[in-house]
Design an enzyme around this catalytic site. Structure first.
Site, PDB file in Angstrom:
ATOM      1  N   GLU A 275     -69.045  12.800  -7.456  1.00 19.95           N
ATOM      2  CA  GLU A 275     -67.770  12.266  -6.941  1.00 19.95           C
ATOM      3  C   GLU A 275     -67.932  10.752  -6.868  1.00 19.95           C
ATOM      4  O   GLU A 275     -68.520  10.226  -5.926  1.00 19.95           O
ATOM      5  CB  GLU A 275     -67.485  12.854  -5.549  1.00 19.95           C
ATOM      6  CG  GLU A 275     -67.262  14.355  -5.536  1.00 19.95           C
ATOM      7  CD  GLU A 275     -65.885  14.746  -6.066  1.00 19.95           C
ATOM      8  OE1 GLU A 275     -64.978  13.894  -6.082  1.00 19.95           O
ATOM      9  OE2 GLU A 275     -65.728  15.914  -6.467  1.00 19.95           O
TER      10      GLU A 275
ATOM     11  N   CYS B 289     -62.391   5.260  -1.931  1.00 18.82           N
ATOM     12  CA  CYS B 289     -62.585   5.458  -3.368  1.00 18.82           C
ATOM     13  C   CYS B 289     -61.256   5.638  -4.089  1.00 18.82           C
ATOM     14  O   CYS B 289     -61.169   5.379  -5.282  1.00 18.82           O
ATOM     15  CB  CYS B 289     -63.483   6.660  -3.620  1.00 18.82           C
ATOM     16  SG  CYS B 289     -62.907   8.131  -2.779  1.00 18.82           S
TER      17      CYS B 289
HETATM   18  P1  NAD Z   1     -74.203   4.620  -2.782  1.00 19.27           P
HETATM   19  O1  NAD Z   1     -74.311   5.246  -4.090  1.00 19.27           O
HETATM   20  O2  NAD Z   1     -74.817   3.293  -2.521  1.00 19.27           O
HETATM   21  O3  NAD Z   1     -74.800   5.575  -1.644  1.00 19.27           O
HETATM   22  C1  NAD Z   1     -74.449   6.931  -1.547  1.00 19.27           C
HETATM   23  C2  NAD Z   1     -75.678   7.721  -1.168  1.00 19.27           C
HETATM   24  O4  NAD Z   1     -76.698   7.496  -2.102  1.00 19.27           O
HETATM   25  C3  NAD Z   1     -76.258   7.360   0.198  1.00 19.27           C
HETATM   26  O5  NAD Z   1     -76.510   8.548   0.901  1.00 19.27           O
HETATM   27  C4  NAD Z   1     -77.525   6.595  -0.130  1.00 19.27           C
HETATM   28  O6  NAD Z   1     -78.538   6.824   0.802  1.00 19.27           O
HETATM   29  C5  NAD Z   1     -77.933   7.155  -1.466  1.00 19.27           C
HETATM   30  N1  NAD Z   1     -78.609   6.136  -2.274  1.00 19.27           N
HETATM   31  C6  NAD Z   1     -78.358   4.800  -2.297  1.00 19.27           C
HETATM   32  N2  NAD Z   1     -79.169   4.201  -3.190  1.00 19.27           N
HETATM   33  C7  NAD Z   1     -79.951   5.158  -3.729  1.00 19.27           C
HETATM   34  C8  NAD Z   1     -81.001   5.155  -4.708  1.00 19.27           C
HETATM   35  N3  NAD Z   1     -81.397   4.050  -5.309  1.00 19.27           N
HETATM   36  N4  NAD Z   1     -81.555   6.341  -5.009  1.00 19.27           N
HETATM   37  C9  NAD Z   1     -81.175   7.483  -4.415  1.00 19.27           C
HETATM   38  N5  NAD Z   1     -80.195   7.539  -3.492  1.00 19.27           N
HETATM   39  C10 NAD Z   1     -79.597   6.396  -3.137  1.00 19.27           C
HETATM   40  O7  NAD Z   1     -72.665   4.620  -2.595  1.00 19.27           O
HETATM   41  P2  NAD Z   1     -71.866   4.009  -1.438  1.00 19.27           P
HETATM   42  O8  NAD Z   1     -72.010   2.505  -1.455  1.00 19.27           O
HETATM   43  O9  NAD Z   1     -72.226   4.723  -0.186  1.00 19.27           O
HETATM   44  O10 NAD Z   1     -70.370   4.369  -1.829  1.00 19.27           O
HETATM   45  C11 NAD Z   1     -69.552   3.503  -2.593  1.00 19.27           C
HETATM   46  C12 NAD Z   1     -69.165   4.104  -3.912  1.00 19.27           C
HETATM   47  O11 NAD Z   1     -68.882   5.464  -3.761  1.00 19.27           O
HETATM   48  C13 NAD Z   1     -67.903   3.499  -4.498  1.00 19.27           C
HETATM   49  O12 NAD Z   1     -68.049   3.372  -5.881  1.00 19.27           O
HETATM   50  C14 NAD Z   1     -66.842   4.541  -4.204  1.00 19.27           C
HETATM   51  O13 NAD Z   1     -65.738   4.506  -5.055  1.00 19.27           O
HETATM   52  C15 NAD Z   1     -67.630   5.783  -4.318  1.00 19.27           C
HETATM   53  N6  NAD Z   1     -67.000   6.833  -3.545  1.00 19.27           N
HETATM   54  C16 NAD Z   1     -66.461   7.887  -4.184  1.00 19.27           C
HETATM   55  C17 NAD Z   1     -65.841   8.875  -3.452  1.00 19.27           C
HETATM   56  C18 NAD Z   1     -65.229  10.082  -4.092  1.00 19.27           C
HETATM   57  O14 NAD Z   1     -64.900  10.989  -3.360  1.00 19.27           O
HETATM   58  N7  NAD Z   1     -65.077  10.143  -5.394  1.00 19.27           N
HETATM   59  C19 NAD Z   1     -65.764   8.754  -2.073  1.00 19.27           C
HETATM   60  C20 NAD Z   1     -66.336   7.654  -1.469  1.00 19.27           C
HETATM   61  C21 NAD Z   1     -66.977   6.703  -2.202  1.00 19.27           C
END
Ligand code: NAD
Length: 468
Positions: free
Chosen positions: A210, A244
């Site tokens: 997602e 998002c």
């Molecule tokens: P992110 O990818 O930085 O983090 C999400 C999760 O990934 C967290 O739990 C984090 O601990 C983990 N994570 C972070 N870096 C990692 C790594 N290097 N290796 C493994 N795991 C890691 O995302 P975010 O900043 O929390 O969210 C923002 C993005 O998410 C935006 O692009 C947004 O559009 C998208 N988003 C999508 C939806 C949807 O439902 N489609 C909803 C919310 C956010």
């Protein structure tokens, strides 16, 4: 501390004992999750305020109520979702019992983001429980107050043998991903999604992604402008633009832009007063790092700020900002904005808007505003996106009957309502045969003959389904 492999072993043992399979167990856990939310509303709202200065209204509407509604929906429909789905048979299988059985995958991992840290972690959890899985729940470390509340409450309310919370950031998540899961449900950025996919590959683990992207908002010349401005501004600046499905940018004609800017100005004053920083109804940017990224984008943009543009680093504040004269190659158009900056890009016609949209990656959401149904339909027919909503923004994702998910680079797989239950279920094909019709079955055994082949073709022909 229990190692990740020990955590997984504990959950796997519980899963293999069959404890999660009975409908009653799933109902009990769903009801416990409901109690968790109802009995701890204040605590959760406080944590959301601590992490994002999220107004209580937005916390209740977008984090708590959505999950509570989803739980109600799952509890009302669970029995029917669990029923075997019988399929049509041909003559050769007429006396067999042929159906699809929804079975849990096993031990699944849900990785959540920080922007709606309750909703985006617990909505998939509802689906995973309804489908009968054991779950490792990984909240985002970027919203630490919510992370702590989740880590405290889940073990208090849910079966500790079947549901566990793992906290931490990138390093912990990577270590967790070294283990074999039966499904991974990831919400977050495209960059991390690639890491998740790579970690899943050696285990051939199925993944739901997602993700985000740049969700366009086309505004046609004939609209109710003040209502359009209100709906766009609400969808954009809700949660300080950190959604998002927020409209990422507006596409419209020059004439519409000139009418839209004053309308948005009026609406922003209605919503947040003339001193938006003092408004209790505007959240804040989640962290100094994210604030700096957004200010960097604003600084690099060649667009002209016509509304807002104020900022306060200590308060992680950026005022709702609208920019015009933004070109397709502007810094603001290179990545998902995910903050309170709204560029308006001008196009000559709906055709140009469609071409513009189709030149970009497929977005998570697409919004089209018009009084003319033909215009809406043209945009719908000629573009692709995870979801589509006319004359409003965000709101389509509150309906559990509609699948929520992306397409192309905005992700794959979906959830909400039955769609989530399906995502976390294996569709097992079952044919229960007895001993009857052996003469008919005999047609397939050697020695093969042309006559038996003709009969076999006839008994297996799909057209027979309607006759029989
Ligand atoms: P992110 O990818 O930085 O983090 C999400 C999760 O990934 C967290 O739990 C984090 O601990 C983990 N994570 C972070 N870096 C990692 C790594 N290097 N290796 C493994 N795991 C890691 O995302 P975010 O900043 O929390 O969210 C923002 C993005 O998410 C935006 O692009 C947004 O559009 C998208 N988003 C999508 C939806 C949807 O439902 N489609 C909803 C919310 C956010």
């Amino acid at each position: 501390m229990e190692s990740y492999s020990a955590v997984l072993q504990r959950l796997r043992t519980a899963f293999l004992s069959g404890v999660t399979v009975p409908e009653q167990f799933r109902r009990t856990q769903l009801n416990q999750l409901l109690r968790l939310l109802q009995e701890n509303e204040e605590k959760i709202v406080e944590a959301l305020h601590k992490d994002l200065a999220k107004p209580k209204f937005e916390a209740v509407v977008a984090d708590l109520a959505l999950v509570i509604n989803e739980l109600g929906y799952a509890l009302s429909n669970l029995w029917s979702w669990l029923q075997p789905e019988h399929v049509r048979r041909n003559l050769a299988t007429k006396v067999d019992d042929c159906f699809v059985r929804r079975e849990p995958f096993g031990v699944v991992l849900i990785i959540g983001p920080w922007n709606y840290p309750i909703q985006l972690l617990l909505l998939p959890l509802v689906a995973a429980i309804a489908a009968g899985n054991c779950v490792v729940i990984k909240p985002s470390e970027v919203s630490p107050a919510v992370e702590a509340v989740i880590a405290e409450l889940i073990p208090k309310y849910m079966s500790p043998d079947c549901f566990t919370v793992v906290c931490g950031g990138a390093e912990e998540t990577k270590a967790l991903l070294n283990n074999k899961f039966d499904h991974i449900f990831y919400t977050g950025s495209q960059a991390v999604a690639r890491i998740v996919l790579q970690a899943a590959a050696p285990h051939l683990t199925p993944v739901t992604l997602e993700l985000g992207g740049k969700s366009p908002c086309y505004i046609h010349d004939q609209v109710n402008i003040l209502v359009a401005a209100r709906r766009v501004a609400w969808a954009k600046f809700f949660n300080m633009g950190q959604s998002c499905v927020a409209p990422d940018y507006v596409l419209c004609t020059v004439a519409m832009r000139d009418a839209l800017v004053p309308a948005i100005k009026q609406v922003l004053e209605e919503f947040y007063s003339s001193e938006p920083q003092k408004s209790p109804d505007l959240a804040r940017i989640v962290s100094p790092k994210h604030w700096t990224r957004l200010m960097g984008l604003l600084g690099q943009s060649k667009g002209r700020v016509v509304l807002g543009g104020e900022s306060d680093e200590a308060d992680k504040y950026i005022s709702p900002t609208v920019l015009v004269d933004v070109s397709e190659d502007d810094a603001l158009m290179k990545e998902e904005i995910f903050g309170p900056l709204l560029p308006i890009i001008t196009v000559g016609s709906v055709e140009e808007a469609i071409d513009f949209i189709n030149r970009q990656e497929k977005p998570l959401a697409l919004y089209a505003f018009s009084n003319d149904y033909n215009v809406i339909n043209t945009v719908l027919e000629r573009t692709s996106s995870g979801g589509f909503c006319s004359n409003d923004g965000i709101i389509y994702m509150t309906l559990p009957g509609l699948p929520f998910g992306g397409v192309g680079s905005s992700g794959f797989g979906n959830y909400h309502g039955r769609w989530g239950f399906e995502t976390f279920s294996h569709k097992r094909a079952v044919m229960l045969r007895g001993w009857a019709l052996e003469r008919l079955n005999g047609l397939r055994y050697p020695p093969y003959t042309d006559s038996n082949l003709s009969w076999l073709r006839w008994t297996a022909a799909p057209k027979l389904c309607s006759i029989m």
